[in-house]
Design a protein around this motif. Structure first.
Motif, PDB file in Angstrom:
ATOM      1  N   ARG A   1      36.804 145.010  43.308  1.00 32.56           N
ATOM      2  CA  ARG A   1      35.711 145.973  43.364  1.00 32.56           C
ATOM      3  C   ARG A   1      34.446 145.399  42.724  1.00 32.56           C
ATOM      4  O   ARG A   1      34.509 144.704  41.711  1.00 32.56           O
ATOM      5  CB  ARG A   1      36.091 147.275  42.648  1.00 32.56           C
ATOM      6  CG  ARG A   1      37.267 148.011  43.269  1.00 32.56           C
ATOM      7  CD  ARG A   1      37.375 149.414  42.674  1.00 32.56           C
ATOM      8  NE  ARG A   1      38.570 150.095  43.133  1.00 32.56           N
ATOM      9  CZ  ARG A   1      39.630 150.331  42.400  1.00 32.56           C
ATOM     10  NH1 ARG A   1      39.649 149.937  41.141  1.00 32.56           N
ATOM     11  NH2 ARG A   1      40.668 150.977  42.881  1.00 32.56           N
TER      12      ARG A   1
ATOM     13  N   ARG B   1      31.564 147.819  51.155  1.00 32.59           N
ATOM     14  CA  ARG B   1      32.371 148.335  50.044  1.00 32.59           C
ATOM     15  C   ARG B   1      31.702 148.117  48.697  1.00 32.59           C
ATOM     16  O   ARG B   1      32.382 148.102  47.651  1.00 32.59           O
ATOM     17  CB  ARG B   1      33.766 147.698  50.017  1.00 32.59           C
ATOM     18  CG  ARG B   1      34.604 147.951  51.256  1.00 32.59           C
ATOM     19  CD  ARG B   1      35.982 147.333  51.159  1.00 32.59           C
ATOM     20  NE  ARG B   1      35.920 145.901  50.877  1.00 32.59           N
ATOM     21  CZ  ARG B   1      36.226 145.370  49.701  1.00 32.59           C
ATOM     22  NH1 ARG B   1      36.609 146.131  48.686  1.00 32.59           N
ATOM     23  NH2 ARG B   1      36.162 144.062  49.523  1.00 32.59           N
TER      24      ARG B   1
ATOM     25  N   ALA C   1      30.796 141.935  47.681  1.00 33.83           N
ATOM     26  CA  ALA C   1      31.758 142.953  48.115  1.00 33.83           C
ATOM     27  C   ALA C   1      32.306 142.664  49.502  1.00 33.83           C
ATOM     28  O   ALA C   1      33.465 142.979  49.802  1.00 33.83           O
ATOM     29  CB  ALA C   1      31.104 144.331  48.087  1.00 33.83           C
TER      30      ALA C   1
ATOM     31  N   ILE D   1      30.405 146.691  41.617  1.00 33.59           N
ATOM     32  CA  ILE D   1      29.502 147.824  41.442  1.00 33.59           C
ATOM     33  C   ILE D   1      28.134 147.317  40.993  1.00 33.59           C
ATOM     34  O   ILE D   1      28.031 146.333  40.258  1.00 33.59           O
ATOM     35  CB  ILE D   1      30.053 148.827  40.404  1.00 33.59           C
ATOM     36  CG1 ILE D   1      29.184 150.094  40.364  1.00 33.59           C
ATOM     37  CG2 ILE D   1      30.187 148.194  39.038  1.00 33.59           C
ATOM     38  CD1 ILE D   1      29.761 151.213  39.505  1.00 33.59           C
TER      39      ILE D   1
ATOM     40  N   ARG E   1      28.804 154.281  48.296  1.00 27.41           N
ATOM     41  CA  ARG E   1      29.404 153.051  48.840  1.00 27.41           C
ATOM     42  C   ARG E   1      28.818 152.760  50.206  1.00 27.41           C
ATOM     43  O   ARG E   1      28.671 153.654  51.046  1.00 27.41           O
ATOM     44  CB  ARG E   1      30.921 153.184  48.916  1.00 27.41           C
ATOM     45  CG  ARG E   1      31.621 152.046  49.639  1.00 27.41           C
ATOM     46  CD  ARG E   1      33.115 152.093  49.508  1.00 27.41           C
ATOM     47  NE  ARG E   1      33.546 151.707  48.164  1.00 27.41           N
ATOM     48  CZ  ARG E   1      34.803 151.384  47.871  1.00 27.41           C
ATOM     49  NH1 ARG E   1      35.736 151.426  48.804  1.00 27.41           N
ATOM     50  NH2 ARG E   1      35.129 151.050  46.642  1.00 27.41           N
ATOM     51  N   ASP E   2      28.512 151.469  50.431  1.00 32.86           N
ATOM     52  CA  ASP E   2      27.968 151.075  51.733  1.00 32.86           C
ATOM     53  C   ASP E   2      29.068 150.437  52.585  1.00 32.86           C
ATOM     54  O   ASP E   2      30.248 150.427  52.211  1.00 32.86           O
ATOM     55  CB  ASP E   2      26.779 150.123  51.549  1.00 32.86           C
ATOM     56  CG  ASP E   2      27.213 148.703  51.285  1.00 32.86           C
ATOM     57  OD1 ASP E   2      28.285 148.532  50.662  1.00 32.86           O
ATOM     58  OD2 ASP E   2      26.493 147.772  51.701  1.00 32.86           O
TER      59      ASP E   2
ATOM     60  N   ASP F   1      29.839 149.494  45.619  1.00 30.47           N
ATOM     61  CA  ASP F   1      29.578 150.766  44.953  1.00 30.47           C
ATOM     62  C   ASP F   1      28.259 150.672  44.197  1.00 30.47           C
ATOM     63  O   ASP F   1      28.001 149.678  43.500  1.00 30.47           O
ATOM     64  CB  ASP F   1      30.713 151.114  43.981  1.00 30.47           C
ATOM     65  CG  ASP F   1      31.991 151.514  44.690  1.00 30.47           C
ATOM     66  OD1 ASP F   1      31.945 151.704  45.924  1.00 30.47           O
ATOM     67  OD2 ASP F   1      33.042 151.608  44.023  1.00 30.47           O
TER      68      ASP F   1
ATOM     69  N   SER G   1      34.676 157.342  41.871  1.00 23.71           N
ATOM     70  CA  SER G   1      34.317 157.322  43.297  1.00 23.71           C
ATOM     71  C   SER G   1      33.572 158.583  43.717  1.00 23.71           C
ATOM     72  O   SER G   1      32.842 158.580  44.718  1.00 23.71           O
ATOM     73  CB  SER G   1      35.578 157.161  44.150  1.00 23.71           C
ATOM     74  OG  SER G   1      36.461 158.265  43.964  1.00 23.71           O
TER      75      SER G   1
ATOM     76  N   TYR H   1      36.242 147.727  37.681  1.00 22.27           N
ATOM     77  CA  TYR H   1      35.508 146.768  38.507  1.00 22.27           C
ATOM     78  C   TYR H   1      35.638 145.364  37.910  1.00 22.27           C
ATOM     79  O   TYR H   1      35.711 145.194  36.688  1.00 22.27           O
ATOM     80  CB  TYR H   1      34.024 147.156  38.601  1.00 22.27           C
ATOM     81  CG  TYR H   1      33.778 148.448  39.339  1.00 22.27           C
ATOM     82  CD1 TYR H   1      33.607 148.472  40.711  1.00 22.27           C
ATOM     83  CD2 TYR H   1      33.743 149.667  38.644  1.00 22.27           C
ATOM     84  CE1 TYR H   1      33.388 149.660  41.391  1.00 22.27           C
ATOM     85  CE2 TYR H   1      33.531 150.853  39.310  1.00 22.27           C
ATOM     86  CZ  TYR H   1      33.357 150.848  40.679  1.00 22.27           C
ATOM     87  OH  TYR H   1      33.139 152.035  41.352  1.00 22.27           O
TER      88      TYR H   1
END
Length: 484
Positions: free
Chosen positions: A268, A319, A262, A270, A315-316, A321, A310, A351
């Protein structure tokens, strides 16, 4: 002057003048050929019919046809030479046209002119000169008079055309071809501030005038980021992280891999916690709410856009997820194969990369769907004899249960979860797994990870970050190879 007719002149079809005769025909040499022309001499008396020697020498015949031919020859001399230099074959063709034209003029002349005009005598020398003068013009000069000036072909204008003008709409360029590399002049674009101790020092001391570029380490780091950020064509890619034994760092590796991906990629990513025994993946990042995978299962038919997801994922800072598992183990146990497929179906729409923390074991309820969807497999092994054996047996189980291709393309992570030197010889352990899988990556010990709290990717030791990024780069390259 006494004139007499040569007895042979009447029978001479070529009309050559001799020393004692004057006839009304003469010969013109055209390109090596002889054409007979009837010439009507002016006047009706013997005095007027006499040709002076000077006029014969000058080539000034009083005959209108011959005079026109000779004058036209001199006028068009330049054009004829240019045409003959362009093509040698045109001379012969022009000669034929001249002969035919002269023949037509002869036929049109009154037949009586040949006998009506008295024939005057001429000196032998004058006749010789007259005959030479008639045949004197070079073929090039004689070729032009009776032919109309040849029109020069119209100049052809060569204009380059774009391929789109010929093929239509199909070859027109789209806006994505207007890239910075194509349009911007490199000499006008300033280099970014260099990275590296010596490079940056020289850049600062010189007042930002000397920029030698990034240092060696900075270049290597950027090259690694480029490998991680390589585009993946097609739909979402699923990557399960497996382990046959608990405590070897499977959840940690899932978090580190997701953060490295990420952090470098623009799409994206995840990470789904599919551990049926109360997974702790969400605990490795800073959570902002208590939503879990069960909430996504409940609304999977009602998801209309990314904003719906979302609100459930955490989310850290990189980015990444994270879709957490249920905190209650009794509820988590209800997370089935069908539930995972529903979650995977929703995640695939939003994603590019879906990592799955599968939990301990490979025969629980979610494992079947996880392996069926897997594009690449990551197997985590601890640095002990029994942990290494379990990891190797995992490869054997995959090979004998229909996942041989995934097993051979798998990535083995040798995770060191305790400080100090490991008891096993890492070189021997790595050599073993290289015979069974495509890649082997070592993950060093890191105090921040060992503490069990939330992982801050930027706060990890450089060696740990580098190992996580290497793992991400190897994964992306493997996915690109499998898609080719």
């Amino acid at each position: 002057m006494t004139s007499k007719k040569n007895p042979d002149a009447e029978n001479d079809d070529l009309g050559v003048l001799d020393d004692a005769a004057s006839v009304d025909t003469t010969a013109l040499g055209v390109l090596g050929q002889t054409a007979q022309v009837t010439v009507t001499l002016p006047g009706g008396s013997d005095d007027d019919d006499d040709l002076g020697e000077d006029s014969v020498l000058d080539g000034e015949f009083s005959g209108e046809i011959v005079e026109g031919v000779i004058e036209s020859a001199h006028e068009d001399d330049t054009d004829v030479e240019a045409e003959n230099s362009a093509s040698g074959d045109e001379n012969a063709e022009t000669a034929e046209v001249v002969v035919e034209s002269i023949a037509i003029v002869t036929a049109a002349a009154p037949s009586a002119s040949k006998s009506s005009a008295p024939k005057s005598s001429a000196p032998k020398s004058g006749a010789s000169v007259s005959s030479a003068a008639a045949s004197a013009p070079a073929p090039k000069e004689a070729a032009a008079p009776v032919t109309t000036p040849k029109e020069h072909p119209a100049e052809v204008t060569l204009a380059s055309k774009r391929l789109g003008d010929q093929l239509g709409q199909s070859s027109r360029e789209t806006a994505d071809l207007l890239t910075a590399d194509r349009l911007l002049d490199p000499s006008q674009v300033s280099k970014p501030e260099p990275e590296g101790a010596w490079s940056h020092l020289l850049y600062t001391v010189s007042g930002r005038r000397i920029n030698i570029g990034d240092g060696k380490r900075a270049r290597a780091r950027k090259a690694l980021s480029t490998r991680i950020a390589s585009p993946l064509t097609g739909g979402a890619r699923f990557v399960p992280v497996l382990s046959r034994k608990g405590g070897v760092g499977k959840t940690t590796i899932t978090a580190l891999l997701g953060m490295a991906l990420a952090d470098a990629r623009d799409d994206r990513v995840i990470a789904v916690d599919a551990n049926p025994d109360r997974g702790t993946l969400a605990d490795r990042i800073v959570r902002t709410h208590g939503k879990s995978v069960r909430d996504l299962v409940r609304i999977h038919d009602e998801v209309k856009g990314y904003h719906d997801i979302s609100a459930i994922v955490a989310r850290d800072s990189t980015r990444l997820d994270v879709l957490a598992s249920d905190a209650d183990p009794r509820i988590a146990e209800a997370f089935s194969d069908e539930d995972y497929r529903n979650v995977a179906d929703v995640a695939a729409h939003y994603y590019s990369l879906v990592l799955t923390d599968t939990g301990t074991g490979i025969v629980h309820s979610v494992m079947s769907a996880t392996l069926d969807l897997a594009d690449q497999i990551v197997i985590v092994s601890g640095l002990s004899v029994d942990e290494a054996r379990l990891a190797s047996e995992t490869l054997t189980w995959l090979e004998t249960n229909g996942y041989e291709a995934q097993a051979r393309a798998a990535i083995i992570v040798l995770n060191q979860s305790t400080p100090g030197s490991p008891l096993v010889r890492l070189n021997e352990l790595e050599a073993h797994f290289r015979t069974r899988a495509r890649h082997v990556v070592r993950m060093p010990y890191d105090p921040q990870i060992a503490g069990g709290g939330a992982i801050v990717f930027g706060g990890l030791q450089p060696e740990t970050r580098q190992a996580a990024r290497e793992l991400a780069a190897v994964l992306v390259e493997g996915l690109r190879v499998s898609a080719a």
